[in-house]
Each structure stands twice: as structure tokens, then as C-alpha cells.
Scaffold this motif. Structure first.
Motif, PDB file in Angstrom:
ATOM      1  N   PRO A 151       0.764  -1.083   0.093  1.00 14.61           N
ATOM      2  CA  PRO A 151       0.168   0.163   0.088  1.00 14.61           C
ATOM      3  C   PRO A 151       0.715   1.144  -0.151  1.00 14.61           C
ATOM      4  O   PRO A 151       1.801   1.337   0.647  1.00 14.61           O
ATOM      5  CB  PRO A 151      -0.932  -0.058   1.291  1.00 14.61           C
ATOM      6  N   ILE A 152       0.414   2.391  -0.501  1.00 16.56           N
ATOM      7  CA  ILE A 152       0.946   3.440  -0.806  1.00 16.56           C
ATOM      8  C   ILE A 152       1.192   4.222   0.914  1.00 16.56           C
ATOM      9  O   ILE A 152       2.405   4.609   1.179  1.00 16.56           O
ATOM     10  CB  ILE A 152       0.067   4.637  -1.352  1.00 16.56           C
ATOM     11  N   LEU A 153       0.207   3.887   1.709  1.00 16.66           N
ATOM     12  CA  LEU A 153       0.215   4.390   2.911  1.00 16.66           C
ATOM     13  C   LEU A 153       1.552   3.825   3.697  1.00 16.66           C
ATOM     14  O   LEU A 153       2.133   4.315   4.577  1.00 16.66           O
ATOM     15  CB  LEU A 153      -1.096   4.219   3.606  1.00 16.66           C
ATOM     16  N   VAL A 157       4.356   5.439   5.746  1.00 16.28           N
ATOM     17  CA  VAL A 157       4.883   5.061   7.197  1.00 16.28           C
ATOM     18  C   VAL A 157       6.373   4.705   7.223  1.00 16.28           C
ATOM     19  O   VAL A 157       7.294   5.154   8.302  1.00 16.28           O
ATOM     20  CB  VAL A 157       4.046   4.002   7.750  1.00 16.28           C
ATOM     21  N   GLU A 158       6.751   3.795   6.553  1.00 13.69           N
ATOM     22  CA  GLU A 158       8.197   3.178   6.330  1.00 13.69           C
ATOM     23  C   GLU A 158       9.084   4.282   6.103  1.00 13.69           C
ATOM     24  O   GLU A 158      10.203   4.349   6.713  1.00 13.69           O
ATOM     25  CB  GLU A 158       8.390   2.114   5.394  1.00 13.69           C
ATOM     26  N   GLY A 159       8.874   5.246   5.560  1.00 11.50           N
ATOM     27  CA  GLY A 159       9.563   6.433   4.957  1.00 11.50           C
ATOM     28  C   GLY A 159       9.780   7.186   6.303  1.00 11.50           C
ATOM     29  O   GLY A 159      11.083   7.659   6.610  1.00 11.50           O
ATOM     30  N   GLY A 164      13.363   8.393  11.551  1.00 10.04           N
ATOM     31  CA  GLY A 164      13.082   8.264  12.978  1.00 10.04           C
ATOM     32  C   GLY A 164      12.024   8.872  13.547  1.00 10.04           C
ATOM     33  O   GLY A 164      12.060   9.425  14.772  1.00 10.04           O
ATOM     34  N   PHE A 165      11.005   8.817  12.775  1.00  2.36           N
ATOM     35  CA  PHE A 165       9.568   9.621  13.088  1.00  2.36           C
ATOM     36  C   PHE A 165       8.659   8.371  13.525  1.00  2.36           C
ATOM     37  O   PHE A 165       8.051   7.806  12.337  1.00  2.36           O
ATOM     38  CB  PHE A 165       9.119  10.837  12.265  1.00  2.36           C
ATOM     39  N   THR A 166       8.323   8.044  14.509  1.00  7.44           N
ATOM     40  CA  THR A 166       7.363   6.890  14.743  1.00  7.44           C
ATOM     41  C   THR A 166       6.160   7.338  15.674  1.00  7.44           C
ATOM     42  O   THR A 166       5.427   6.117  15.838  1.00  7.44           O
ATOM     43  CB  THR A 166       8.304   5.763  15.755  1.00  7.44           C
ATOM     44  N   SER A 187       2.657  -1.461  15.839  1.00 12.78           N
ATOM     45  CA  SER A 187       3.846  -2.068  16.432  1.00 12.78           C
ATOM     46  C   SER A 187       4.560  -3.128  15.254  1.00 12.78           C
ATOM     47  O   SER A 187       5.888  -3.010  15.408  1.00 12.78           O
ATOM     48  CB  SER A 187       3.654  -2.702  17.522  1.00 12.78           C
ATOM     49  N   ARG A 188       3.960  -3.864  14.510  1.00 17.91           N
ATOM     50  CA  ARG A 188       4.724  -4.559  13.652  1.00 17.91           C
ATOM     51  C   ARG A 188       5.232  -3.833  12.377  1.00 17.91           C
ATOM     52  O   ARG A 188       6.271  -4.426  11.705  1.00 17.91           O
ATOM     53  CB  ARG A 188       3.571  -5.639  12.987  1.00 17.91           C
ATOM     54  N   PHE A 189       5.234  -2.388  12.518  1.00 20.28           N
ATOM     55  CA  PHE A 189       5.867  -1.820  11.476  1.00 20.28           C
ATOM     56  C   PHE A 189       6.837  -0.736  12.285  1.00 20.28           C
ATOM     57  O   PHE A 189       7.449   0.026  11.575  1.00 20.28           O
ATOM     58  CB  PHE A 189       4.739  -0.886  10.552  1.00 20.28           C
ATOM     59  N   GLY A 190       7.186  -1.036  13.471  1.00 18.67           N
ATOM     60  CA  GLY A 190       8.144  -0.262  14.233  1.00 18.67           C
ATOM     61  C   GLY A 190       7.760   1.127  14.361  1.00 18.67           C
ATOM     62  O   GLY A 190       8.510   2.096  14.804  1.00 18.67           O
ATOM     63  N   VAL A 191       6.312   1.563  14.706  1.00 17.16           N
ATOM     64  CA  VAL A 191       5.775   2.768  14.748  1.00 17.16           C
ATOM     65  C   VAL A 191       4.563   2.626  15.959  1.00 17.16           C
ATOM     66  O   VAL A 191       4.064   1.642  16.074  1.00 17.16           O
ATOM     67  CB  VAL A 191       5.199   3.608  13.464  1.00 17.16           C
TER      68      VAL A 191
END
Length: 348
Positions: A151-153, A157-159, A164-166, A187-191
Motif C-alpha cells: 500500500p502507498i500508505l 509510514v516506512e519512510g 526516526g519519526f515513529t 507495532s509490527r511496522f516499528g511505529v
């Protein structure tokens, strides 16, 4: 240990040379030196972007855009002195010179060069109907359309996580359950993700009045249908260095008139320009706002970002532009969606 020769440039180097060194170097800075290795100045991402706003091209030299009065340390200074210099002047790197003003080293505040974690919040506006992308959006909200198999979203989020912005808030509307079911708490995406579900259309910033807590420091606002690969941390540094109330990402856009343009003075023709190209800076849909900007937004009303920016300017707040020189695409129409899938390797 950083080899200063690897991050040094002549003042006659081109903007393209500087970008290559800064973008792929570990410390994101170039040292500008003469043939005897005397330090002439420094060049960072912000310096280059300011040059681009002045219509610098990649083939122009860096002679008039690099910073000529950098804070320097001496080779005999202790690490404590160098550290204090960084803190005092709010910089992450200090060039180290000898008594002859020749560059001998670079002190980096974060020797680990790891991604710094930022407390700044990120608000993603992902509530649109996506009518221009139907039938693809009949069952899927536009930000969840897949480009390159995801997904684009998620790419957005990964960017942010990579920079370093979570701390992320998503403002939802159309088919909000699809987005919530996919991301959950993040949480499973590190944010960490919180959600605001709009019960009516609020525009591109109206939903900011619904935030559970007002941010304590500058925060991002971004449209949820954009693909880009620039470093959000560099935008934050640019925003802070300009002491601005709001920073807007802008993108250069060229428009070619498909006819010969006739320049007229009264009835006299003075010149003809055949299919001239006009260049503009356009809104790129990514912003940084200081928390007090929220106070300017009417409660529980439809309100768009251009109206907020105009209100900040009219209240004497400083608003600056941050030029996006990296890949950027607004995936709002079918043509852009197809182009995004063709361009996916550019984002990796």
C-alpha cells in the motif's frame, strides 16, 4: 574514523557532485577546500535546497551556495570542547582545522551515525474518497492502493520510520476500517499509530482540532496519497534552522505553452516566443507546523491547508518553502497510479 578527503570538494565542483557526496556519504556534509586543503566552508542539504529555490541547476558550481563561516574546532581541542561547540551552536558536525586553517578532521556529535529517534508527531491525512481513481477505490481507500506490491500508505509510514519519526496519527474517513485493520497499533511496522475517524469531511487540516493531545513541538502533516523518498529529518532541520512557524514542501513544475506566444506593446509586436516553458513551484502536500498553528484552525469545520498558511502569513508568522529535489508523485489520478507502478524502483 572519517577520512576528510572523502567528504571534501573544490568550490568549483557542481551541485550534482555535491548532491552525490552528501546523499551517499555517512555524515551528510561536504567540506569545501582549496588545493592546499585550507577549509573554505561547508555545504549541507539545506544549503543546496536554498540554492534550488534560487533556480540553481545541477550543472552550476557551488561557489555561491556553500556556507563560508562555519564553526570550527582546533586539532588540539578536547572532545569535551568539541561536544560543547556542537551543543552551543546546535550543529551535529564540527570541522577540525590546524593552526594553518587546513582541514584535518571532522567531529561528529553522534559517532554511531544511527538514525536518531524524534518525538515530533506525524499526522497523515488519509480520509479522502479517491473518486478520480474509481473503480479501484470502490472497495479500497486510495492510500491502501498497492504500488510495487504494498500500500502507498505503508511506503509513507516506512519512510517516516526510516527517518526516526515513529509517533503517527492517521486522520481517517472513507473505509477507515480497512486502514485500521491493516496497521492496527503500528507495532509490527516499528511505529505507534493513533486514529482519528472523521464523521464528516474536515478538509486537509480541519481534523487537527480533533487531536487527542496538542503536539509539544513541530509536527508533520502529509497527504496520504504521495510517494516520495526524501529524508524527513532534513526537512525538520531546515524548518528549525529557519525558525519558521510553518514549512511547506514545494516541487518545481514546468508548463509548456503549446503555441507561439506573441509579446505585444499596444498594437506593435515586439517578439515571438515559440512554445515557451514556464516554471513554477507548486505545493507538494507535506508540511511542518508549530503547535500554535492549530489555534488558528476553526473547530469542527471544513478547513484546508492553503487557508491555514494564508492565516499564518497574515498573522506575521514566518512560512518557508522546502524544495523537494528527490522523487515525488501525487497518486491522485489513474495516470499517476500507473506511473507510480512503473517508477517503483526509484523509491527503493
Amino acid at each position: 574514523m572519517i577520512n576528510v578527503l572523502d567528504i571534501s570538494l573544490s568550490p568549483t565542483a557542481t551541485v550534482k557532485d555535491a548532491l552525490k557526496l552528501i546523499d551517499y556519504g555517512a555524515v551528510k556534509i561536504a567540506l569545501i577546500v582549496d588545493q592546499q586543503q585550507h577549509l573554505l566552508g561547508t555545504l549541507n542539504d539545506g544549503d543546496i535546497r536554498r540554492g534550488l529555490l534560487r533556480k540553481k541547476t545541477l550543472n552550476d558550481t557551488i561557489e555561491d551556495i556553500y556556507f563560508k563561516s562555519p564553526i570550527c574546532g582546533n586539532e588540539n581541542d578536547s572532545k569535551e570542547i568539541l561536544f560543547n561547540l556542537c551543543v552551543k551552536h546546535k550543529v551535529n558536525q564540527i570541522p577540525i582545522i590546524n593552526d594553518n586553517k587546513q582541514i584535518v578532521g571532522l567531529f561528529v556529535l553522534d559517532d554511531n551515525l544511527l538514525t536518531k529517534q524524534h518525538e515530533n508527531a506525524v499526522v497523515l491525512m488519509v480520509g479522502g474518497l479517491g473518486t478520480r481513481l474509481r473503480p479501484l477505490t470502490e472497495n479500497t481507500p486510495k492510500p491502501m492502493l498497492e504500488v510495487g506490491g504494498k500500500p502507498i500508505l505503508l511506503t509513507i509510514v516506512e519512510g517516516f520510520a526510516k527517518s526516526g519519526f515513529t509517533n503517527i496519527t492517521m486522520c481517517l474517513g472513507y473505509k477507515s476500517n480497512v486502514i485500521q485493520d491493516f496497521f492496527q497499533d503500528g507495532s509490527r511496522f516499528g511505529v505507534e499509530i493513533e486514529y482519528i475517524v472523521e464523521d464528516k469531511e474536515m478538509g486537509t487540516v480541519g481534523a487537527l482540532t480533533l487531536l487527542k493531545q496538542k503536539p509539544k513541538e513541530a509536527f508533520f502533516v502529509m497527504n496520504g496519497d504521495l510517494l516520495t523518498n526524501f529524508n524527513y529529518e532534513q526537512m525538520l532541520e531546515f524548518h528549525e534552522s529557519n525558525n519558521s512557524k510553518a514549512t511547506m514542501c514545494v516541487r518545481e513544475y514546468d508548463f509548456q505553452v503549446p503555441y507561439g506566444v506573441v509579446n505585444i506593446n499596444n498594437e506593435d509586436i515586439v517578439s515571438i516566443e515559440e512554445k515557451p516553458v514556464h516554471s513554477f513551484f507548486v505545493n507538494a502536500g507535506i508540511y511542518l507546523l508549530e503547535p500554535e498553528c492549530i489555534d488558528l484552525i476553526p473547530n469542527d469545520e471544513f478547513y484546508d491547508m492553503p487557508s491555514l498558511i494564508e492565516k499564518i502569513i497574515s498573522s506575521k508568522g514566518k512560512v518557508v518553502s522546502f524544495p523537494v529535489r528527490e522523487y515525488w508523485l501525487d497518486v491522485g489520478r489513474m495516470d499517476e497510479f500507473k506511473k507510480a507502478n512503473r517508477d517503483i524502483d526509484t523509491l527503493k
